[in-house]
Motif scaffolding. Structure first.
Motif, PDB file in Angstrom:
ATOM      1  N   ASN A 206       0.837  -1.159  -0.054  1.00 49.67           N
ATOM      2  CA  ASN A 206      -0.094  -0.068  -0.067  1.00 49.67           C
ATOM      3  C   ASN A 206       0.923   1.301   0.046  1.00 49.67           C
ATOM      4  O   ASN A 206       1.524   1.550   1.102  1.00 49.67           O
TER       5      ASN A 206
ATOM      6  N   GLU B 104       4.028   5.952   6.761  1.00 51.02           N
ATOM      7  CA  GLU B 104       4.957   5.480   7.797  1.00 51.02           C
ATOM      8  C   GLU B 104       6.293   6.260   7.820  1.00 51.02           C
ATOM      9  O   GLU B 104       6.762   6.603   8.761  1.00 51.02           O
TER      10      GLU B 104
ATOM     11  N   GLN C  10       0.312   3.777   2.462  1.00 46.82           N
ATOM     12  CA  GLN C  10       0.693   3.685   3.900  1.00 46.82           C
ATOM     13  C   GLN C  10       2.281   3.656   4.275  1.00 46.82           C
ATOM     14  O   GLN C  10       2.571   4.124   5.233  1.00 46.82           O
TER      15      GLN C  10
END
Length: 293
Positions: A84, A91, A87
């Motif tokens: 992803n 992070e 994502q």
């Protein structure tokens, strides 16, 4: 960065207690054991660290323990990857990279993107990363092979993409990368059994699993390879060949944790869906370790 990540690195395990919580004392032991025996750098939260079953809170605690134990002695690489893209970017943007020298990012798994999709994924990550990036190609786990032309395109266009951990197990693919790469781009072996041949062919070393159990001999083997001393290096390669095969015969990291158990460095516990090494494998590993000299 090239010099910092040359040599023998380890993909460190995440030791667990009987209740499946992270064993930070064992983790500190493994860090010290490897640094004191010549390993050049440590990779945190890779596949061997069971990253897919570690919570974000646990991941931060693991990072903190390793940074403290390391005490700035060797470079640290942090695994941040996934399938992803948004994502992964989130992070990276929310991570405190104090004490971390580079990011290791795996090619997107499960989704099986095209080469163009893999390239676009890493270009997006490159734009937001404050640290150098090591690409990670491991088709046996991701379900897709990042072809040399994709890796080389990223190496040529994204200046903070400095290396690839190549783990396709394909010597021809390694040689293509070594032949066509930019001069300052590093080809790091992700295959323990091919680490020495790749290093002798012009690679920058290895990110190893078995190395964390036999750091002295493994680090020496890679250094001999970097020095072009193939005769002496292959003596160590051959000495470690059987155990390297054993630890990957069921699954990783169950095999390496079984080795570390014999050495009293950590328990053999893994989190589901992984299970511990079978009794037969543990017996074979124990015999090898106890006869190793």
């Amino acid at each position: 960065m090239k010099h910092k990540l040359t040599g023998a690195g380890i993909a460190i395990v995440t030791p667990f207690k009987a209740d499946l919580s992270v064993d930070h004392e064992a983790l500190t032991r493994i860090v010290n054991y490897n640094i004191e025996n010549g390993m050049d750098y440590i990779v945190i939260s890779g596949t061997t660290g069971e990253s897919v079953t570690i919570t974000s809170k646990e991941k931060q605690a693991i990072i903190n323990t390793i940074i403290t134990a390391n005490n700035k002695r060797v470079p640290l690489v942090l695994g941040i990857g996934g399938n992803n893209t948004a994502q992964v970017i989130a992070e990276i943007q929310s991570t405190d990279f104090s004490g971390i020298d580079a990011i290791l990012s795996v090619s997107p798994y499960y989704s099986k993107p095209t080469q163009e999709g893999i390239k676009a994924h890493f270009e997006s990550i490159s734009k937001v990363s404050p640290l150098p990036i090591i690409l990670y190609n491991v088709p046996g786990r991701t379900g897709s092979n990042m072809l040399p032309e994709t890796t080389l395109a990223l190496a040529n266009t994204c200046k903070n993409i400095v290396a690839v951990k190549e783990a396709a197990g394909n010597m021809a693919q390694y040689l293509r990368l070594l032949n066509d790469k930019p001069s300052d781009f590093m080809i790091i072996s992700g295959d323990d059994d091919l680490a020495l041949p790749v290093t002798l062919a012009g690679g920058s070393g290895v990110i190893s699993v078995i190395g964390q159990a036999f750091p002295k001999d493994f680090a020496k083997m890679i250094q001999l390879g970097l020095d072009g001393n193939n005769k002496e290096a292959f003596k160590l390669h051959n000495k470690l060949m059987d155990i390297t095969g054993l630890i990957f015969s069921e699954n990783n990291p169950s095999g390496i944790k079984a080795v570390l158990e014999v050495m009293n460095l950590c328990k053999p516990i893994v989190r589901l869906p992984l299970v511990e090494a079978t009794d037969k494998l543990k017996k074979n590993i124990s015999e090898f370790v106890n006869n190793y000299a």
